[in-house]
Motif scaffolding. Structure first.
Motif, PDB file in Angstrom:
ATOM      1  N   UNK A  13       0.839  -1.209   0.000  1.00 10.79           N
ATOM      2  CA  UNK A  13       0.000   0.000   0.000  1.00 10.79           C
ATOM      3  C   UNK A  13       0.866   1.248   0.000  1.00 10.79           C
ATOM      4  N   UNK A  14       1.885   1.266   0.867  1.00 13.10           N
ATOM      5  CA  UNK A  14       2.807   2.405   0.878  1.00 13.10           C
ATOM      6  C   UNK A  14       3.577   2.492  -0.431  1.00 13.10           C
ATOM      7  N   UNK A  15       3.953   1.343  -0.976  1.00  9.50           N
ATOM      8  CA  UNK A  15       4.670   1.327  -2.251  1.00  9.50           C
ATOM      9  C   UNK A  15       3.840   1.946  -3.366  1.00  9.50           C
ATOM     10  N   UNK A  16       2.578   1.589  -3.420  1.00  9.08           N
ATOM     11  CA  UNK A  16       1.690   2.145  -4.450  1.00  9.08           C
ATOM     12  C   UNK A  16       1.465   3.639  -4.221  1.00  9.08           C
ATOM     13  N   UNK A  17       1.319   4.039  -2.982  1.00 11.95           N
ATOM     14  CA  UNK A  17       1.116   5.457  -2.662  1.00 11.95           C
ATOM     15  C   UNK A  17       2.325   6.281  -3.113  1.00 11.95           C
ATOM     16  N   UNK A  18       3.523   5.744  -2.892  1.00 13.25           N
ATOM     17  CA  UNK A  18       4.734   6.460  -3.296  1.00 13.25           C
ATOM     18  C   UNK A  18       4.849   6.515  -4.823  1.00 13.25           C
TER      19      UNK A  18
END
Length: 166
Positions: A129-134
């Protein structure tokens, strides 16, 4: 990780079995090791604190994928604990606006980490989720940069310098 540890039996060497590797580290010491890893200790410090020999640890994670997964989960737990969601959000917002990642991490990231940039990248790998947000933040930053480039190219402010040579 490397090749499985070999043990000498009757003049011959054979690979260490999963059961043999598990016998080298007690359950209590294994739980202690995982606790230190999930608390942010380095591997070397965790091994020292849990009184586990590095060779025994390496042999175990080579032959026992379940133990290797436990170590990975303990490290991911520390990463998630180290990076509060609001810090990640603030970093992503800053990056989407054109701020360099290093500057955003210094401004919004946790101050207790030795290498916050590397830690942030590990977090992005560990948490989809954090990877996609970044990635979305980087995409927005590129769109903003493209708009800025087009705006500069479209300006009509007499960029041509007239000189006596023509």
């Amino acid at each position: 990780m490397g090749s499985p540890e070999r043990v000498k039996t009757g003049g011959r060497r054979r690979e260490l079995t999963k059961a043999e590797a598990n016998q080298r580290i007690t359950d209590k010491r294994w739980r202690k090791l995982l606790a230190f890893l999930s608390s942010g200790y380095t591997l070397a410090d965790s091994l020292d604190e849990a009184e586990v020999l590095r060779a025994n640890y390496q042999a175990l994670i080579i032959v026992d994928s379940e133990k290797r997964e436990q170590v990975d989960k303990a490290r991911e737990q520390w990463l998630r604990y180290s990076w509060p969601e609001d810090a990640v959000s603030d970093i992503c917002i800053a990056v989407s606006g054109g701020t360099f990642l290093k500057d955003a991490v210094v401004e919004f990231g946790p101050v207790h980490l030795d290498d916050p940039i590397s830690s942030f990248y590990r977090l992005l790998q560990a948490d989809p989720i954090y990877g996609e947000r970044y990635r979305e933040s980087r995409r927005m930053a590129m769109e903003n940069m493209a708009d800025e480039i087009l705006s500069i190219a479209d300006e009509d402010n007499d960029d041509l310098i007239q000189s006596g040579k023509g």
